[in-house]
Design an enzyme around this catalytic site. Structure first.
Site, PDB file in Angstrom:
ATOM      1  N   GLY A  46       8.215   5.880  -1.724  1.00 53.79           N
ATOM      2  CA  GLY A  46       8.311   4.793  -2.703  1.00 53.79           C
ATOM      3  C   GLY A  46       7.708   3.456  -2.286  1.00 53.79           C
ATOM      4  N   CYS A  47       7.803   3.081  -0.895  1.00 49.53           N
ATOM      5  CA  CYS A  47       7.476   1.937  -0.565  1.00 49.53           C
ATOM      6  C   CYS A  47       5.823   1.980  -0.252  1.00 49.53           C
ATOM      7  CB  CYS A  47       8.315   1.457   0.846  1.00 49.53           C
ATOM      8  SG  CYS A  47      10.136   1.359   0.563  1.00 49.53           S
ATOM      9  N   THR A  48       5.462   2.921   0.105  1.00 56.65           N
ATOM     10  CA  THR A  48       3.881   3.228   0.371  1.00 56.65           C
ATOM     11  C   THR A  48       3.370   3.078  -1.033  1.00 56.65           C
ATOM     12  OG1 THR A  48       4.312   4.397   2.345  1.00 56.65           O
ATOM     13  CG2 THR A  48       2.247   4.875   1.042  1.00 56.65           C
ATOM     14  N   ALA A  51       3.534  -0.894  -1.929  1.00 56.48           N
ATOM     15  CA  ALA A  51       2.790  -1.622  -1.368  1.00 56.48           C
ATOM     16  C   ALA A  51       1.245  -1.361  -1.808  1.00 56.48           C
ATOM     17  CB  ALA A  51       2.974  -1.453   0.292  1.00 56.48           C
TER      18      ALA A  51
END
Length: 162
Positions: A46-48, A51
């Site tokens: 999710g963070c990738t 970003a």
């Protein structure tokens, strides 16, 4: 529940190291608009996604006068690996003691798979040119959030291929 910011609040000042170790302060951006987003951990799916979405939108955001700062509890070394692995162009800041996360209401109790845990609350705060909160979103979804945010701040034109 952590104290959450609302439009019109003064954005809490901070100075944090980026992925190169350079110190970055919110006050450096006075006179410009800043999107400060908080995410749990570099190199997770999710963070990738989030970003990469911010990186893909960075030209359009810059053209509209916005800077983007991503903050997580990760150490600068991990952030540097994340930037390199994903070819990120946004600024990534390290908040290992989670004080800035707390100041922005982005750390505290949250639900994870039906359980209450303490951790990073995926959040985005847009700070105006005067250092005031323009908008604050908490418990955002990683997928689709950047597109939704761009609509809200009226940055719709995609200039990546311009």
């Amino acid at each position: 529940m952590p104290t959450r910011l609302s439009p019109g609040d003064t954005a809490p000042e901070f100075t944090l190291p980026d992925d190169t170790g350079a110190q970055v302060s919110l006050s450096e951006f006075l006179g410009r608009k800043v999107i400060v987003y908080f995410y749990p951990a570099a190199m997770t799916p999710g963070c990738t996604k989030q970003a990469c979405d911010f990186t893909d939108s960075l030209d359009a955001l810059h053209a509209a006068g916005y800077e983007v700062l991503g903050i997580s509890p990760d150490q600068p070394e991990k952030l540097a690996k994340f930037r390199e692995k994903e070819s990120l162009t946004i600024r990534l800041l390290s908040d290992p003691d989670k004080q800035v996360l707390r100041d922005y209401g982005a750390f505290g109790e949250k639900k994870l798979y039906g359980k209450t845990v303490e951790g990073v609350i995926r959040s985005t705060v847009v700070v105006d040119e005067d250092g005031k909160v323009f908008l604050a979103h908490y418990n955002v979804r990683a997928t689709g959030h950047v597109a939704k945010l761009r609509r809200e701040i009226d940055v719709n034109e995609d200039t990546r291929n311009a």
